[in-house]
Design a protein around this motif. Structure first.
Motif, PDB file in Angstrom:
ATOM      1  N   THR A  75       0.820  -1.211   0.000  1.00  0.00           N
ATOM      2  CA  THR A  75       0.000   0.000   0.000  1.00  0.00           C
ATOM      3  C   THR A  75       0.853   1.260   0.000  1.00  0.00           C
ATOM      4  N   GLY A  76       0.496   2.174  -0.912  1.00  0.00           N
ATOM      5  CA  GLY A  76       1.191   3.446  -1.028  1.00  0.00           C
ATOM      6  C   GLY A  76       2.324   3.444  -2.035  1.00  0.00           C
ATOM      7  N   GLN A  77       2.820   2.273  -2.413  1.00  0.00           N
ATOM      8  CA  GLN A  77       3.871   2.210  -3.412  1.00  0.00           C
ATOM      9  C   GLN A  77       3.260   2.445  -4.798  1.00  0.00           C
ATOM     10  N   SER A  78       3.967   3.190  -5.649  1.00  0.00           N
ATOM     11  CA  SER A  78       3.468   3.539  -6.981  1.00  0.00           C
ATOM     12  C   SER A  78       4.338   2.904  -8.059  1.00  0.00           C
ATOM     13  N   TYR A  79       3.677   2.427  -9.108  1.00  0.00           N
ATOM     14  CA  TYR A  79       4.352   1.728 -10.203  1.00  0.00           C
ATOM     15  C   TYR A  79       3.785   2.176 -11.544  1.00  0.00           C
ATOM     16  N   ALA A  80       4.612   2.118 -12.580  1.00  0.00           N
ATOM     17  CA  ALA A  80       4.156   2.400 -13.935  1.00  0.00           C
ATOM     18  C   ALA A  80       3.386   1.200 -14.475  1.00  0.00           C
ATOM     19  N   VAL A  81       2.271   1.475 -15.132  1.00  0.00           N
ATOM     20  CA  VAL A  81       1.435   0.410 -15.685  1.00  0.00           C
ATOM     21  C   VAL A  81       2.065  -0.109 -16.973  1.00  0.00           C
ATOM     22  N   ALA A  82       2.156  -1.431 -17.099  1.00  0.00           N
ATOM     23  CA  ALA A  82       2.699  -2.066 -18.288  1.00  0.00           C
ATOM     24  C   ALA A  82       1.604  -2.542 -19.233  1.00  0.00           C
ATOM     25  N   GLU A  83       0.465  -2.975 -18.657  1.00  0.00           N
ATOM     26  CA  GLU A  83      -0.622  -3.523 -19.487  1.00  0.00           C
ATOM     27  C   GLU A  83      -1.853  -3.692 -18.612  1.00  0.00           C
ATOM     28  N   ARG A  84      -3.015  -3.767 -19.250  1.00  0.00           N
ATOM     29  CA  ARG A  84      -4.266  -4.095 -18.555  1.00  0.00           C
ATOM     30  C   ARG A  84      -5.017  -5.139 -19.359  1.00  0.00           C
ATOM     31  N   ARG A  85      -5.604  -6.105 -18.650  1.00  0.00           N
ATOM     32  CA  ARG A  85      -6.473  -7.103 -19.282  1.00  0.00           C
ATOM     33  C   ARG A  85      -7.631  -7.378 -18.344  1.00  0.00           C
ATOM     34  N   GLY A  86      -8.796  -6.879 -18.695  1.00  0.00           N
ATOM     35  CA  GLY A  86      -9.967  -7.093 -17.859  1.00  0.00           C
ATOM     36  C   GLY A  86      -9.728  -6.596 -16.446  1.00  0.00           C
ATOM     37  N   PRO A  87      -9.963  -7.466 -15.450  1.00  0.00           N
ATOM     38  CA  PRO A  87      -9.787  -7.032 -14.058  1.00  0.00           C
ATOM     39  C   PRO A  87      -8.347  -7.111 -13.567  1.00  0.00           C
ATOM     40  N   TRP A  88      -7.389  -7.326 -14.472  1.00  0.00           N
ATOM     41  CA  TRP A  88      -5.988  -7.467 -14.076  1.00  0.00           C
ATOM     42  C   TRP A  88      -5.158  -6.292 -14.581  1.00  0.00           C
TER      43      TRP A  88
END
Length: 636
Positions: free
Chosen positions: A498-511
């Motif tokens: 919690t609180g850690q931030s990351y760059a998004v690589a991909e999204r698939r549905g609820p993942w």
């Protein structure tokens, strides 16, 4: 006797996340009413004391970090003792300085149950006063509340006060319930209880029940009752604490012993010599008395503050200008303040009292303001977020305060809640599961491989594919042989907190997939019950033309920066690479810096600064550093 500053409330950025939800049952609310009526304790007093102890959670009858049970946190610490504090565990060198021999300390035996202080054995007394069996007090929330009410009523009688219906007349009894042995801590605790009464609270507990305490802004506590408690006056001279906490001076020794050896910290002149950039949250894996004994041993190690679980009392050991040996990474030690919280990471359903969370948050806010430390997860670190300084040390780094520390609640108390700053399709996400409802499986709390009891957690699991059945991502530093990460409570290899931030690589549905340790890591993030929120921030990636770049556990200067007489410290990349095309969230841009202080005689101590600059990044569960010359930074 009681400073007006003690009455100031903590920052409250928003109402509880569960406010306004319909009650699943009013059984717990009725249990508080029945216990208050039976023992003649005002309902608001009983509810507020319980809130400060446990936030009304029962934890399924499992003990807390001090052996406390149920909503009233009745203590029986015999069931929660550990064999040694965490600085004695594993292979970590608490100093983390390769310019001198590794500092390893011996185990410290836990005290015998008969030697435990009364504040850790309140369940026994509650059983005598209420006539209820100890097992019922442990496992039945209603019985536990009766036991707590019996303790409050007994304290009121012993102090010579009548069983008044006015909540303000119970100030002394509330202060005594804290278990504190000094007046300042007892009154700070009582002031917090009355702050809860004045402001009111409403919360859904871990059993799914809504408990409410209506606000009573006109209550006037009889603070003069503190004079009749007969408690000691703590030594406050030398402490560096906010006025809103109870703090005493229990100094760690700076002594020379043996042949060129000394302990248990280093003299410095911070922030004139070096800036303070981090505040590191630890748990002790030991009782309070053992903790204080060890930090006063010159052959042990040190930290700046200890916080007691039962009442939030703070002891300062090392002046803030000096460097403690606590984080296992010399670069972080030299630029941080270390806070040890009395507790046990691997105790089943480990949890912490609201009293300790509140005083810890007050202390952190004070330190952050004093040193200009940002209130975010790249500066307020758990010990488990500190990187190994070299490849050889990664496996030995400690894992406290672990997955049960409630970072979301902690940052609410800090006035910096993790709220969305961007939409659901943002390029950066901040991890933020709903703590109580989010209960991933952990193993190894009592026996290797054995499932831990279900419990709320602020950490999410990371998989190689968008499926719960997919393997967890690998951590090349923890397992050089390429083995998968595990669900072990101390395994940080596939965990985002919690609180850690990351760059998004991909999204698939609820993942959602994030960039993590040089790979794509997936976690479940359904729209109906998200485990992360969108945010904005700075990210970096290898500059054009570089296929990958090394990652470091410390930001040390280039070799040319070291003057004569100061040995050059190797940069020593960690066993990870940051490939082109991947992006990681940026913390600070920092200069290469090394504090040379290997001797008791401080005349040769030097701060070495280079021209090479670094960026701190959220690389995995732990932070890391990359050279500024090797990356491109952008805002997303």
């Amino acid at each position: 006797m009681v400073s007006a500053a003690l009455l100031l409330p903590l920052v409250s950025a928003a109402p509880p996340a569960t406010a306004g939800r319909p009650a699943a049952s009013d059984v717990l609310q009725r249990a508080f009413a029945a216990a208050a009526d039976e023992y003649g304790v005002p309902r608001s007093v009983l509810l507020a004391v319980s809130y400060l102890q446990s936030r009304w959670d029962g934890h399924g009858g499992a003990p807390s970090v001090t052996g406390g049970y149920g909503p009233m946190h009745l203590t029986d610490a015999r069931t929660a003792l550990a064999s040694a504090p965490h600085h004695s565990h594993g292979a970590e060198d608490p100093r983390g300085d390769s310019s001198r021999a590794a500092k390893h300390v011996v185990d410290a035996a836990a005290p015998e149950p008969s030697a435990l202080p009364g504040r850790l054995r309140t369940l026994e007394r509650a059983a005598r006063l209420s006539g209820l069996a100890p097992e019922r007090l442990r496992t039945s929330p209603a019985a536990n509340i009766l036991g707590g009410a019996a303790l409050l009523a007994a304290a009121q009688r012993e102090l010579g006060h009548p069983a008044s219906t006015d909540p303000g007349d119970w100030y002394g009894a509330v202060a005594r319930y804290s278990g504190a042995d000094d007046t300042a801590t007892a009154t700070t605790y009582a002031d917090d209880v009355y702050d809860v009464i004045r402001s009111g609270e409403r919360r859904t507990t871990d059993s799914g029940q809504v408990v409410a305490l209506p606000a009573d802004p006109d209550v006037v506590p009889e603070t003069g009752q503190a004079a009749g408690l007969g408690l000691r006056t703590a030594v406050t001279a030398g402490t560096e604490c906010p006025r809103t906490v109870a703090c005493e001076w229990v100094p760690a020794p700076y002594e020379e012993f043996g042949e060129g050896d000394y302990g248990n910290h280093d003299k410095a002149e911070r922030p004139a010599s070096q800036s303070v950039e981090y505040i590191v949250v630890h748990d002790t894996e030991a009782t309070w008395d053992v903790t204080l004994k060890l930090v006063q041993d010159p052959e042990y190690v040190s930290w700046h503050y200890s916080l007691r679980s039962s009442d939030g009392h703070i002891a300062q050991h090392v002046p803030l200008k000096d460097v403690g040996w606590h984080a296992g990474n010399w670069y972080v030690n030299a630029k941080s303040v270390g806070l040890e919280h009395e507790g046990f990471l691997v105790a089943p359903d480990a949890w912490y009292t609201e009293a300790m969370y509140r005083t810890s948050a007050r202390l952190v806010r004070y330190l952050a303001q004093r040193f200009g430390v940002p209130l975010d997860r790249q500066h307020i670190l758990g010990h488990d977020n500190v990187p190994g300084p070299t490849a050889a040390t990664v496996r030995g780094m400690h894992t406290d305060p672990g997955p049960y520390w409630d970072w979301a609640h902690y940052f609410e108390l800090l006035g910096r809640p993790f709220t969305p700053a961007a939409g659901p399709h943002a390029a950066v996400v901040t991890i933020r599961p709903r703590y109580t409802a989010h209960q991933p499986l952990y193993t190894g709390c009592t026996e290797p491989g054995e499932a831990c009891p279900p419990h709320g957690s602020g950490a999410v699991r990371l998989h190689t594919e968008p499926s719960e059945s997919a393997p967890l991502v690998k951590d090349a530093g923890l397992r050089p042989g390429g083995q998968d990460s595990t669900a072990g409570v101390n395994d940080t290899g596939a965990r985002a907190s919690t609180g850690q931030s990351y760059a998004v690589a991909e999204r698939r549905g609820p993942w959602t997939a994030i960039w993590y340790l040089g790979q794509k890591a997936w976690f479940s993030n359904p729209g109906a019950e998200p485990t992360a929120v969108g945010t904005r921030g700075w990210v970096l990636t290898p500059r054009e033309g570089l296929a990958e770049i090394p990652v470091y556990g410390r930001a040390y200067p280039e070799a040319a920066a070291y003057p004569a007489g100061v040995p050059v410290q190797p940069l020593s990349p960690l066993p990870y690479r940051l490939p082109a095309g991947q992006r990681y969230v940026v913390g600070d841009r920092v200069p290469g810096e090394y504090y040379y202080a290997p001797s008791f005689d401080t005349s040769g101590h030097r701060v070495v600064r280079g021209r090479e600059a670094y960026y701190e990044i959220q690389f995995g569960h732990r932070v890391a550093f990359v050279k500024a010359s090797e990356v491109t930074v952008s805002r997303v």
